[in-house]
Design a protein around this motif. Structure first.
Motif, PDB file in Angstrom:
ATOM      1  N   PRO A 119       0.821  -1.223   0.000  1.00 52.48           N
ATOM      2  CA  PRO A 119       0.000   0.000   0.000  1.00 52.48           C
ATOM      3  C   PRO A 119       0.851   1.267   0.000  1.00 52.48           C
ATOM      4  O   PRO A 119       1.952   1.313   0.557  1.00 52.48           O
ATOM      5  N   LEU A 120       0.326   2.300  -0.692  1.00 49.95           N
ATOM      6  CA  LEU A 120       0.919   3.647  -0.756  1.00 49.95           C
ATOM      7  C   LEU A 120       2.248   3.666  -1.501  1.00 49.95           C
ATOM      8  O   LEU A 120       3.006   4.639  -1.409  1.00 49.95           O
ATOM      9  N   THR A 121       2.564   2.592  -2.184  1.00 51.99           N
ATOM     10  CA  THR A 121       3.794   2.560  -2.985  1.00 51.99           C
ATOM     11  C   THR A 121       3.480   1.918  -4.328  1.00 51.99           C
ATOM     12  O   THR A 121       2.395   1.395  -4.557  1.00 51.99           O
ATOM     13  N   ASP A 122       4.456   1.965  -5.221  1.00 56.13           N
ATOM     14  CA  ASP A 122       4.321   1.312  -6.512  1.00 56.13           C
ATOM     15  C   ASP A 122       4.985  -0.063  -6.529  1.00 56.13           C
ATOM     16  O   ASP A 122       5.143  -0.661  -7.595  1.00 56.13           O
ATOM     17  N   LEU A 123       5.381  -0.513  -5.350  1.00 59.90           N
ATOM     18  CA  LEU A 123       6.077  -1.784  -5.267  1.00 59.90           C
ATOM     19  C   LEU A 123       5.083  -2.941  -5.151  1.00 59.90           C
ATOM     20  O   LEU A 123       4.004  -2.794  -4.573  1.00 59.90           O
ATOM     21  N   ALA A 124       5.478  -4.048  -5.675  1.00 63.65           N
ATOM     22  CA  ALA A 124       4.658  -5.256  -5.589  1.00 63.65           C
ATOM     23  C   ALA A 124       5.573  -6.470  -5.674  1.00 63.65           C
ATOM     24  O   ALA A 124       6.593  -6.449  -6.371  1.00 63.65           O
ATOM     25  N   PHE A 125       5.208  -7.482  -4.945  1.00 55.65           N
ATOM     26  CA  PHE A 125       5.959  -8.731  -4.954  1.00 55.65           C
ATOM     27  C   PHE A 125       5.138  -9.788  -5.687  1.00 55.65           C
ATOM     28  O   PHE A 125       3.924  -9.902  -5.494  1.00 55.65           O
ATOM     29  N   VAL A 126       5.803 -10.539  -6.516  1.00 50.39           N
ATOM     30  CA  VAL A 126       5.146 -11.596  -7.285  1.00 50.39           C
ATOM     31  C   VAL A 126       5.711 -12.944  -6.849  1.00 50.39           C
ATOM     32  O   VAL A 126       6.926 -13.158  -6.909  1.00 50.39           O
ATOM     33  N   PHE A 127       4.830 -13.803  -6.365  1.00 45.95           N
ATOM     34  CA  PHE A 127       5.215 -15.149  -5.955  1.00 45.95           C
ATOM     35  C   PHE A 127       4.605 -16.144  -6.945  1.00 45.95           C
ATOM     36  O   PHE A 127       3.424 -16.044  -7.273  1.00 45.95           O
ATOM     37  N   GLU A 128       5.393 -17.072  -7.381  1.00 45.86           N
ATOM     38  CA  GLU A 128       4.906 -18.082  -8.313  1.00 45.86           C
ATOM     39  C   GLU A 128       4.954 -19.452  -7.647  1.00 45.86           C
ATOM     40  O   GLU A 128       6.012 -19.914  -7.212  1.00 45.86           O
ATOM     41  N   THR A 129       3.784 -20.060  -7.516  1.00 42.33           N
ATOM     42  CA  THR A 129       3.711 -21.380  -6.894  1.00 42.33           C
ATOM     43  C   THR A 129       4.202 -22.444  -7.874  1.00 42.33           C
ATOM     44  O   THR A 129       4.006 -22.315  -9.084  1.00 42.33           O
ATOM     45  N   PRO A 130       4.832 -23.472  -7.369  1.00 38.00           N
ATOM     46  CA  PRO A 130       5.313 -24.529  -8.276  1.00 38.00           C
ATOM     47  C   PRO A 130       4.138 -25.343  -8.848  1.00 38.00           C
ATOM     48  O   PRO A 130       3.138 -25.581  -8.176  1.00 38.00           O
ATOM     49  N   GLY A 131       4.288 -25.732 -10.080  1.00 37.24           N
ATOM     50  CA  GLY A 131       3.284 -26.580 -10.708  1.00 37.24           C
ATOM     51  C   GLY A 131       3.575 -28.055 -10.463  1.00 37.24           C
ATOM     52  O   GLY A 131       4.731 -28.461 -10.348  1.00 37.24           O
ATOM     53  N   LEU A 132       2.521 -28.812 -10.349  1.00 39.05           N
ATOM     54  CA  LEU A 132       2.647 -30.253 -10.113  1.00 39.05           C
ATOM     55  C   LEU A 132       2.060 -31.005 -11.300  1.00 39.05           C
ATOM     56  O   LEU A 132       0.953 -30.703 -11.741  1.00 39.05           O
ATOM     57  N   THR A 133       2.793 -31.971 -11.806  1.00 37.63           N
ATOM     58  CA  THR A 133       2.329 -32.781 -12.931  1.00 37.63           C
ATOM     59  C   THR A 133       2.217 -34.227 -12.480  1.00 37.63           C
ATOM     60  O   THR A 133       3.214 -34.853 -12.105  1.00 37.63           O
ATOM     61  N   PHE A 134       0.979 -34.742 -12.492  1.00 41.13           N
ATOM     62  CA  PHE A 134       0.740 -36.128 -12.108  1.00 41.13           C
ATOM     63  C   PHE A 134       0.758 -37.056 -13.325  1.00 41.13           C
ATOM     64  O   PHE A 134       1.102 -38.230 -13.203  1.00 41.13           O
ATOM     65  N   LEU A 135       0.371 -36.524 -14.472  1.00 47.66           N
ATOM     66  CA  LEU A 135       0.371 -37.327 -15.693  1.00 47.66           C
ATOM     67  C   LEU A 135       0.708 -36.426 -16.864  1.00 47.66           C
ATOM     68  O   LEU A 135       0.023 -35.430 -17.106  1.00 47.66           O
ATOM     69  N   ASP A 136       1.757 -36.773 -17.583  1.00 48.33           N
ATOM     70  CA  ASP A 136       2.175 -36.038 -18.764  1.00 48.33           C
ATOM     71  C   ASP A 136       1.850 -36.885 -19.990  1.00 48.33           C
ATOM     72  O   ASP A 136       2.475 -37.915 -20.238  1.00 48.33           O
ATOM     73  N   ALA A 137       0.836 -36.462 -20.725  1.00 47.00           N
ATOM     74  CA  ALA A 137       0.388 -37.249 -21.875  1.00 47.00           C
ATOM     75  C   ALA A 137       1.465 -37.380 -22.932  1.00 47.00           C
ATOM     76  O   ALA A 137       1.580 -38.420 -23.601  1.00 47.00           O
ATOM     77  N   SER A 138       2.293 -36.341 -23.098  1.00 45.08           N
ATOM     78  CA  SER A 138       3.328 -36.398 -24.127  1.00 45.08           C
ATOM     79  C   SER A 138       4.367 -37.476 -23.840  1.00 45.08           C
ATOM     80  O   SER A 138       4.998 -38.000 -24.758  1.00 45.08           O
TER      81      SER A 138
END
Length: 360
Positions: A119-138
């Motif tokens: 708040p009150l600033t132009d700053l922002a933090f971006v968090f990226e959650t890890p993706g989980l793959t249970f089945l990869d069709a390729s």
């Protein structure tokens, strides 16, 4: 005890019974063997039970053989056993799960980007959650999976509104027809019986007219409109079924609740509905399957983007050929939830069709 708590209790009991079944079976057989050794149980009686069990198992396996045949057609990769008797084998020579992978496609949880602004600033933090793959069709050589997930979502978004709309009409109508006296009650009951007998066929006969009306109002490719139609076709039979079940509940239970000062809505919610649990489960399943498995009307009204699972299965049929392995895998994947529901709810269906609510 309320309806929801009653359902939760029964579901918990069923889950625990299923988990304890293998242990209990081994324990019972061990106890039987020890009883035979002590001479408390005649060996002929045990032999009779064993022979009956083997015969029943053989009969069940014979009834399930068509499903196994379709399964072998799916894992064979070519589906040849469905169109030539020379390819029928109990175990395919080169089984593969590729057709099933083609049906379900990739399974996993995609990564998500979460932005937290200060708040009150132009700053922002971006968090990226890890993706989980249970089945990869390729990884199985499948580059273009089927649209099963989209068809599944369409079926869910049709079946659930069908159940909600239908149950909102079936429950009060069943209670009113079972417990209340009003004008034209008998005529309404006869009308329900009539619609129960001819409703489905009448709906198909009027399909062209209904399609014209839906197009006129611009709702021919609307899943909610389709759910309303399914609910309307499910109401007559299921209302009569639940009404007949409620007839078996003694009026004295309601009178006791009224004497205790319970208002009418509480009598229905805490007395009638919990005692009608088996009937409600049966009606719920029948209504759900109406929206889950119907094909003719869905194919007529819906566009490609809104195809449900039965229509999606039929869309695999080409003008000149049918990919039998994929078709079989799709059909089995589509039918598996229905089979599980029937197996899990078998005792509820049997109780709901017994036309007696005393043991509810």
């Amino acid at each position: 005890m309320g309806l929801l708590s009653n359902i939760t209790r029964k579901l918990t009991e069923d889950a625990l019974n299923i988990a304890r079944t293998p242990v209990e079976t081994v324990r019972q057989w061990k106890y039987t063997v020890e009883a035979v050794q002590r001479g408390e149980v005649p060996a002929s009686e045990v032999l009779r039970v064993v022979v009956s069990t083997i015969a029943a198992t053989a009969m069940v396996l014979a009834l399930l053989f068509p499903i196994y045949w379709i399964f072998t057609a799916a894992i064979s990769g070519s589906g040849a056993s469905l169109y030539t008797s020379d390819s029928i084998t109990l175990i395919p020579p080169n089984p593969t799960v590729k057709p099933f992978v083609w049906v379900v496609g990739d399974i996993g949880i995609p990564s998500l980007a979460i932005t937290v602004a200060i708040p009150l600033t132009d700053l922002a933090f971006v968090f990226e959650t890890p993706g989980l793959t249970f089945l990869d069709a390729s990884a199985y050589g499948v580059d273009r999976p089927s649209e099963f997930k989209q068809f599944l979502w369409n079926s869910v978004t049709v079946a659930i509104p069908t159940v909600l709309i239908a149950m909102a009409l079936i429950i009060p109508a069943s209670y009113a027809l079972s417990r209340r006296e009003f004008l034209f009650r008998r005529k309404i009951l006869f009308l329900y019986v009539l619609m129960t007998q001819v409703g489905g066929g009448l709906g198909v006969a009027l399909l062209i007219g209904m399609y014209a009306i839906y197009v006129q109002f611009g709702i021919n490719d609307n899943k909610l409109a389709l759910a309303v139609y399914y609910a309307a076709t499910a109401v007559p039979f299921n209302t009569w079924l639940l009404k007949t079940y409620m007839d078996g509940i003694p009026v004295s239970y309601e009178e006791a609740a009224v004497v205790d000062g319970a208002p009418p809505w509480r009598v229905v919610w805490e007395v009638i509905l919990p005692m009608s649990a088996a009937g409600l489960a049966t009606v719920f399943i029948f209504t759900f399957l109406t929206g889950w498995t119907e094909f003719v009307v869905a194919q007529t009204l819906l566009g490609t983007e809104n195809y449900t699972l039965p229509v999606g299965l039929y869309s695999l049929v080409d003008e000149y050929s049918i990919p039998w392995a994929r078709f079989s895998a799709f059909a089995l994947t589509f039918a598996t939830p229905i089979m599980l529901v029937y197996l899990f709810a078998q005792r509820y269906i049997e109780g709901g069709l017994s036309f007696s609510g005393v043991e509810g």
